[in-house]
Write a protein that holds these residues in place. Structure first.
Motif, PDB file in Angstrom:
ATOM      1  N   GLU A  36       0.860  -1.182   0.000  1.00  0.00           N
ATOM      2  CA  GLU A  36       0.000   0.000   0.000  1.00  0.00           C
ATOM      3  C   GLU A  36       0.896   1.231   0.000  1.00  0.00           C
ATOM      4  OE1 GLU A  36      -2.781   1.874   3.423  1.00  0.00           O
ATOM      5  OE2 GLU A  36      -3.288  -0.183   2.858  1.00  0.00           O
ATOM      6  N   SER A  47      -0.125   5.191   7.845  1.00  0.00           N
ATOM      7  CA  SER A  47       0.555   3.926   7.551  1.00  0.00           C
ATOM      8  C   SER A  47       2.055   4.141   7.757  1.00  0.00           C
ATOM      9  CB  SER A  47       0.267   3.468   6.117  1.00  0.00           C
ATOM     10  OG  SER A  47       0.723   4.422   5.175  1.00  0.00           O
ATOM     11  N   GLY A 107       0.397  -1.795   5.859  1.00  0.00           N
ATOM     12  CA  GLY A 107       0.278  -2.053   4.424  1.00  0.00           C
ATOM     13  C   GLY A 107       1.620  -2.317   3.770  1.00  0.00           C
TER      14      GLY A 107
END
Length: 358
Positions: free
Chosen positions: A65, A84, A114
């Motif tokens: 991600e 994140s 992620g």
């Protein structure tokens, strides 16, 4: 950035040295590698001296991600960030600084990263700041998820590297037992840090403290500098410099092996650390069984037969080639600072039913 720019060993205003410039094994002959000819003696051993250089490219982070942050403004100027990130402290401090808020007004929560592998240590701070600034300005939730192509351009990669090496390898002209013995190894490394410090000096330190790898060399030294360039700032990446260092150092060992007509694997096997030997920085190698692992791997997977098959194939084919290699590696893990190698946990037990929250 001016040509030839190198990051100082410590930032302006820092009261401590934050960079290991060089590592030298105790009792190394001083400057043995300067002005050497093709052959000579080092530490009483007849040697061939091999010099050269090797470049290693960078590597783009491709975590699952891309860099992402959701900023949610709250009451009394509070800001909740769902980022994140691998480093919540960096995000909290960066956002608090830009918004002129005390740290206790910024709450960073991480449900999942992620994928990170080092690429979400420092870089997420820039994404979080942008999202938080917009959220504060418009008093509404703002989510920023960077497109993959933008992520790859803006945020750092693995550090490209360059090494100039000198190897002193025994040629056996004085004693056949000395043939293939690594008597001296000097590597001078340069890393491409990009336009900011980020964690480049830490990567440089990790490289130097790990690149001795599996080999005992009595006259051993490294130096490392981080170059400042007009590029996105390079950052942490899995193994923190070891991959670049190993690739550059193994090129030096292969060049030396070919110089005296030996297989690189035979040179590697002859110079592996033994039980009780010390690393260049004084760590005693206890429970050291690298030699046994190397010999077992060479035998178990029939390396010599497969090498002969590859050589026979190459002799019969002009355009298609095959290769095989066996390389031992000693990988040093951790933060290089024992006080950081710890963790904590808060466990709450509810007296009503004995259930717990961790």
């Amino acid at each position: 950035v001016a040509a030839g720019s190198i990051f100082a060993d410590f930032p302006n205003g820092a009261t401590w040295m934050s960079h290991v410039w060089q590592v030298i094994r105790p009792k190394t002959v001083p400057n043995w590698f300067r002005g050497v000819g093709p052959s000579g003696q080092l530490s009483g051993v007849n040697c061939q001296f091999v010099t050269g250089s090797q470049d290693v490219g960078g590597q783009i982070h491709y975590y699952m991600e891309s860099q992402t942050c959701l900023a949610l403004p709250g009451e009394e100027e509070q800001m909740l960030l769902r980022s994140s990130t691998q480093d919540s402290n960096q995000v909290q401090g960066g956002v608090a600084g830009v918004l002129s808020l005390p740290m206790n007004k910024v709450d960073v929560r991480i449900k999942r990263i992620g994928g990170g592998y080092g690429g979400k240590c420092n870089s997420p701070t820039f994404v979080a700041i942008a999202a938080a600034l917009a959220a504060s300005k418009h008093n509404c939730a703002v989510r920023l998820a960077v497109k993959r192509e933008v992520d790859s351009l803006m945020f750092g990669h693995r550090h490209p590297g360059h090494a100039d090496f000198t190897v002193a390898i025994g040629d056996g002209s004085d004693n056949p037992a000395n043939k293939g013995k690594l008597v001296g190894l000097q590597n001078n490394f340069l890393l491409n840090g990009g336009w900011t410090y980020d964690c480049s000096l830490i990567v440089s330190d990790c490289l130097q403290l790990r690149v001795d790898s599996a080999y005992y060399v009595p006259n051993y030294g490294t130096s490392s500098d981080v170059c400042q360039t007009n590029m996105a700032s390079n950052t942490a990446f899995r193994t923190m410099g070891l991959i670049q260092g190993i690739l550059m150092q193994e090129e030096a060992i292969e060049a030396a092996a070919h110089q005296i007509g030996m297989l690189p694997e035979d040179v590697r096997g002859k110079n592996i650390y033994q039980e009780g030997q010390l690393t260049p920085f004084g760590q005693v190698l206890t429970d050291c069984y690298m030699q046994r692992v190397f010999d077992y791997t060479r035998s178990k997977y029939d390396f010599d037969h497969r090498l002969a098959s590859a050589q026979a194939f190459n002799a019969q084919n002009k355009w298609r080639k095959r290769g095989i290699s066996l390389i031992p590696v000693k990988y040093g893990s951790g933060f290089n600072l024992p006080m950081l190698e710890q963790a904590g946990a808060l466990v709450e037990v509810f007296d009503g039913d004995g259930r717990f929250l961790a």
